[in-house]
Write a protein that holds these residues in place. Sequence first.
Motif, PDB file in Angstrom:
ATOM      1  N   ALA A 112      35.557  56.466  59.294  1.00 33.42           N
ATOM      2  CA  ALA A 112      34.372  56.569  60.152  1.00 33.42           C
ATOM      3  C   ALA A 112      34.576  57.610  61.253  1.00 33.42           C
ATOM      4  CB  ALA A 112      34.057  55.212  60.781  1.00 33.42           C
ATOM      5  N   THR A 113      33.448  58.114  61.751  1.00 33.74           N
ATOM      6  CA  THR A 113      33.468  59.110  62.826  1.00 33.74           C
ATOM      7  C   THR A 113      32.510  58.693  63.928  1.00 33.74           C
ATOM      8  OG1 THR A 113      33.943  60.896  61.267  1.00 33.74           O
ATOM      9  CG2 THR A 113      33.088  61.533  63.410  1.00 33.74           C
ATOM     10  N   LEU A 114      32.940  58.830  65.167  1.00 28.86           N
ATOM     11  CA  LEU A 114      32.072  58.581  66.322  1.00 28.86           C
ATOM     12  C   LEU A 114      31.949  59.877  67.109  1.00 28.86           C
ATOM     13  CD1 LEU A 114      32.067  55.644  68.844  1.00 28.86           C
ATOM     14  CD2 LEU A 114      32.200  57.997  69.676  1.00 28.86           C
ATOM     15  N   SER A 115      30.705  60.316  67.329  1.00 27.81           N
ATOM     16  CA  SER A 115      30.437  61.503  68.140  1.00 27.81           C
ATOM     17  C   SER A 115      29.606  61.083  69.345  1.00 27.81           C
ATOM     18  CB  SER A 115      29.671  62.559  67.327  1.00 27.81           C
ATOM     19  OG  SER A 115      30.405  62.937  66.179  1.00 27.81           O
ATOM     20  N   ALA A 116      29.907  61.663  70.506  1.00 30.66           N
ATOM     21  CA  ALA A 116      29.180  61.321  71.731  1.00 30.66           C
ATOM     22  C   ALA A 116      28.635  62.587  72.375  1.00 30.66           C
ATOM     23  CB  ALA A 116      30.092  60.577  72.702  1.00 30.66           C
ATOM     24  N   ASP A 117      27.480  62.456  72.986  1.00 31.37           N
ATOM     25  CA  ASP A 117      26.803  63.584  73.631  1.00 31.37           C
ATOM     26  C   ASP A 117      26.528  63.224  75.086  1.00 31.37           C
ATOM     27  OD1 ASP A 117      25.030  65.458  74.611  1.00 31.37           O
ATOM     28  OD2 ASP A 117      23.752  65.504  72.841  1.00 31.37           O
ATOM     29  N   SER A 132      29.783  54.088  58.902  1.00 29.84           N
ATOM     30  CA  SER A 132      30.527  55.316  58.601  1.00 29.84           C
ATOM     31  C   SER A 132      30.366  56.386  59.674  1.00 29.84           C
ATOM     32  CB  SER A 132      30.077  55.895  57.250  1.00 29.84           C
ATOM     33  OG  SER A 132      28.693  56.216  57.286  1.00 29.84           O
ATOM     34  N   ARG A 133      29.231  56.382  60.359  1.00 26.71           N
ATOM     35  CA  ARG A 133      28.988  57.374  61.419  1.00 26.71           C
ATOM     36  C   ARG A 133      28.326  56.697  62.608  1.00 26.71           C
ATOM     37  NH1 ARG A 133      28.539  62.811  59.942  1.00 26.71           N
ATOM     38  NH2 ARG A 133      28.412  63.148  62.195  1.00 26.71           N
ATOM     39  N   ILE A 134      28.741  57.081  63.799  1.00 24.92           N
ATOM     40  CA  ILE A 134      28.095  56.624  65.037  1.00 24.92           C
ATOM     41  C   ILE A 134      27.783  57.864  65.864  1.00 24.92           C
ATOM     42  CG2 ILE A 134      28.279  55.211  67.120  1.00 24.92           C
ATOM     43  CD1 ILE A 134      30.483  53.605  65.728  1.00 24.92           C
ATOM     44  N   TRP A 135      26.537  57.961  66.298  1.00 21.39           N
ATOM     45  CA  TRP A 135      26.127  59.045  67.192  1.00 21.39           C
ATOM     46  C   TRP A 135      25.691  58.394  68.504  1.00 21.39           C
ATOM     47  CZ3 TRP A 135      24.244  58.938  62.063  1.00 21.39           C
ATOM     48  CH2 TRP A 135      24.773  59.934  61.228  1.00 21.39           C
TER      49      TRP A 135
END
Length: 317
Positions: A225-230, A297-300
């Motif tokens: 899984a990938t976590l991206s933060a803005d 699987s993905r967190i934005w």
Amino acid sequence: MSIPTVPGHGRSVQEPSAVAGERRQLLNIAYRLLGSLAEAEDAVQETYARWYALSPERREAVVSPGAWLTKVAGRVCLDVLGSARVRRERYVGTWIPEPLPDRADREGVRTEGEGAASTDPADRITLDESVSMAFLVVLESMTPAERVAFILHDVFRYPFGEMADILGRSPAACRQLASSGRRRVRAARTPAVPAVRQAALLREFKEAWEARNIRALVDLLDPDATLSADGGGLVGAVLRPVRGSALIAQYLVHIADKAPGLTLLERTVNGVPGLVAQHAGVTVTVAAFELVEGRVSRIWAVRNPEKLGPWTEGDRP
């Protein structure tokens, strides 16, 4: 995918109300093209400014105002996409498309009767597959011309012949651009997860996060899984994606420990189940998710306050 229609084609109605009636459609097109509600609003305003800059005679000569407005909006968005690439190279951290709430989640922040007549731009966006965060992120990987061709043709059924005037290319070239964009979408597409299952999984995820249960979080996350933060450089946020279930679980628990009193709410984010984090009654993060084979699987995670306007309207500090 739900396919919106393109109104206005073949109509010769020139009344101000008919022209103004195209605003919702233009906003839907512009948001999908730009991934930003604020930029979409600006693009639509510019489109109308160009319409009213025409002389009355030239406006009267336009056979289909809807087609004319769509063409101009497409050109404006194409220009914005070109300059956005340069701006986003200088962006602090990861740039994530602006998340949109479901209108039903926002009714509580309006007085009775206001919701039905709302003119808030966020309420004019049709929430379907083509605005899910996963879909918008794939669109970010396209060239500006690919994105315009793909969205206008595959989502809004805009003819290649008319699109040629927007992109300054032949209809055949526009067809190739749309096909290229379509391949990108297919390559990134994951099996659909029923909404009920999505909501149930995210409820488990929310409860594990609230309990600071790292083991439970790891079990709910895909190993890759990938976590991206803005945060946009305006608030604290991890600058690079966090990869791997164990690291993401540890990061989420670390965030919870740093912000005691954090409240997690189950909300619809861009048409699918998501989570909203509030601190002292103020929305500080909106998280969208992608699920694969029953795991996250993905967190934005969008924390940039400039992108949370539609979510903070009814917040009470």
